[in-house]
Scaffold this motif. Structure first.
Motif, PDB file in Angstrom:
ATOM      1  N   LYS A  76    -180.471 -76.229 -32.352  1.00  0.00           N
ATOM      2  CA  LYS A  76    -181.398 -75.589 -31.721  1.00  0.00           C
ATOM      3  C   LYS A  76    -182.650 -76.320 -31.432  1.00  0.00           C
ATOM      4  O   LYS A  76    -183.159 -76.094 -30.316  1.00  0.00           O
ATOM      5  CB  LYS A  76    -181.898 -74.478 -32.744  1.00  0.00           C
ATOM      6  CG  LYS A  76    -182.703 -73.339 -32.059  1.00  0.00           C
ATOM      7  CD  LYS A  76    -183.242 -72.094 -32.879  1.00  0.00           C
ATOM      8  CE  LYS A  76    -184.139 -70.929 -32.318  1.00  0.00           C
ATOM      9  NZ  LYS A  76    -184.201 -70.173 -33.084  1.00  0.00           N
ATOM     10  N   ARG A  77    -183.177 -77.128 -32.246  1.00  0.00           N
ATOM     11  CA  ARG A  77    -184.332 -77.878 -32.117  1.00  0.00           C
ATOM     12  C   ARG A  77    -184.099 -78.974 -30.876  1.00  0.00           C
ATOM     13  O   ARG A  77    -184.972 -79.125 -30.207  1.00  0.00           O
ATOM     14  CB  ARG A  77    -184.564 -78.904 -33.513  1.00  0.00           C
ATOM     15  CG  ARG A  77    -185.718 -79.667 -33.110  1.00  0.00           C
ATOM     16  CD  ARG A  77    -185.918 -80.705 -34.158  1.00  0.00           C
ATOM     17  NE  ARG A  77    -186.421 -79.851 -35.707  1.00  0.00           N
ATOM     18  CZ  ARG A  77    -186.423 -80.358 -36.802  1.00  0.00           C
ATOM     19  NH1 ARG A  77    -185.900 -81.694 -37.049  1.00  0.00           N
ATOM     20  NH2 ARG A  77    -186.841 -79.499 -37.720  1.00  0.00           N
ATOM     21  N   PHE A  78    -182.633 -79.343 -30.703  1.00  0.00           N
ATOM     22  CA  PHE A  78    -182.472 -80.411 -29.710  1.00  0.00           C
ATOM     23  C   PHE A  78    -182.046 -79.640 -28.317  1.00  0.00           C
ATOM     24  O   PHE A  78    -181.780 -80.561 -27.513  1.00  0.00           O
ATOM     25  CB  PHE A  78    -181.377 -81.360 -30.112  1.00  0.00           C
ATOM     26  CG  PHE A  78    -181.934 -82.119 -31.439  1.00  0.00           C
ATOM     27  CD1 PHE A  78    -183.139 -82.618 -31.362  1.00  0.00           C
ATOM     28  CD2 PHE A  78    -180.934 -82.499 -32.341  1.00  0.00           C
ATOM     29  CE1 PHE A  78    -183.611 -83.213 -32.646  1.00  0.00           C
ATOM     30  CE2 PHE A  78    -181.393 -83.093 -33.470  1.00  0.00           C
ATOM     31  CZ  PHE A  78    -182.604 -83.652 -33.735  1.00  0.00           C
ATOM     32  N   GLY A  79    -181.856 -78.547 -28.226  1.00  0.00           N
ATOM     33  CA  GLY A  79    -181.555 -77.609 -27.370  1.00  0.00           C
ATOM     34  C   GLY A  79    -180.114 -77.578 -26.737  1.00  0.00           C
ATOM     35  O   GLY A  79    -179.651 -77.077 -25.717  1.00  0.00           O
ATOM     36  N   MET A  80    -179.371 -77.939 -27.955  1.00  0.00           N
ATOM     37  CA  MET A  80    -178.123 -77.653 -27.823  1.00  0.00           C
ATOM     38  C   MET A  80    -177.526 -76.249 -28.255  1.00  0.00           C
ATOM     39  O   MET A  80    -177.800 -75.695 -29.252  1.00  0.00           O
ATOM     40  CB  MET A  80    -177.096 -78.751 -28.792  1.00  0.00           C
ATOM     41  CG  MET A  80    -175.612 -78.714 -28.688  1.00  0.00           C
ATOM     42  SD  MET A  80    -174.714 -79.073 -26.805  1.00  0.00           S
ATOM     43  CE  MET A  80    -175.290 -80.841 -26.737  1.00  0.00           C
ATOM     44  N   PRO A  81    -176.884 -75.448 -27.283  1.00  0.00           N
ATOM     45  CA  PRO A  81    -176.293 -73.940 -27.303  1.00  0.00           C
ATOM     46  C   PRO A  81    -175.320 -74.029 -28.495  1.00  0.00           C
ATOM     47  O   PRO A  81    -174.704 -75.056 -28.696  1.00  0.00           O
ATOM     48  CB  PRO A  81    -175.719 -73.501 -26.186  1.00  0.00           C
ATOM     49  CG  PRO A  81    -176.445 -74.494 -25.092  1.00  0.00           C
ATOM     50  CD  PRO A  81    -176.608 -75.930 -25.816  1.00  0.00           C
TER      51      PRO A  81
END
Length: 162
Positions: A76-81
């Motif tokens: 979530k922090r790195f934007g990966m769904p």
């Protein structure tokens, strides 16, 4: 003494040639061979994650391992769904690396610098780095994940010949 002078001059000439770009492909090879740093967030009990870390190190990456209880927090922090989730998450060069992504594809991503969240190999396909089980190699795709959550195939492995 003349030999020393000759070797010193030859060394200076080589350094100058590299600095001037005269040895293009050779200098490029040295630049690509330098270690790349990656942070890996994984469960402390996961053996396949350790095997993926070994794969990265064997392919020239400097790996900092973070044993965590929940890798989803880092996805979530790195934007990966979450739908691309696997058992570990890496982060390098501003990109999320999810699952058993081959080191060569991470290098290609970092060289190309596309506008994307990162790469993902969802699930845990047998035959991917860290998931080796004898001769069995299941087909799998490495996905390039965009900021809007869309994904395209970045690389394919173990596909049957057409």
């Amino acid at each position: 003494m003349q030999r020393r002078r000759f070797l010193g001059a030859l060394g200076a000439l080589a350094v100058g040639a590299v600095a001037a770009g005269a040895l293009g492909p050779v200098a490029d090879a040295f630049a690509q061979a330098k270690p790349l740093a990656i942070d890996v967030y994984k469960s402390p009990l996961c053996g396949c994650c350790e095997d993926w870390v070994k794969h990265l190190r064997a392919n020239g990456f400097t790996v900092t391992v973070h044993d965590v209880e929940d890798t989803g927090v880092y996805r979530k922090r790195f934007g990966m769904p979450e739908r691309f989730g696997s058992c570990h998450t890496g982060y390098t060069g501003g990109y999320a690396i999810e699952g058993h992504v081959p080191a060569a594809d991470i290098r290609k991503l970092l060289a190309a610098k596309p506008k994307a969240v990162g790469l993902a190999v969802p699930g845990m396909p047998v035959g991917s780095p860290g998931m080796e089980q004898g001769p069995r190699k299941d087909p799998f795709d490495v996905l390039l994940v965009k900021g809007d959550g869309a994904a395209s195939v970045f690389a394919s492995y173990n596909k049957p010949a057409a």
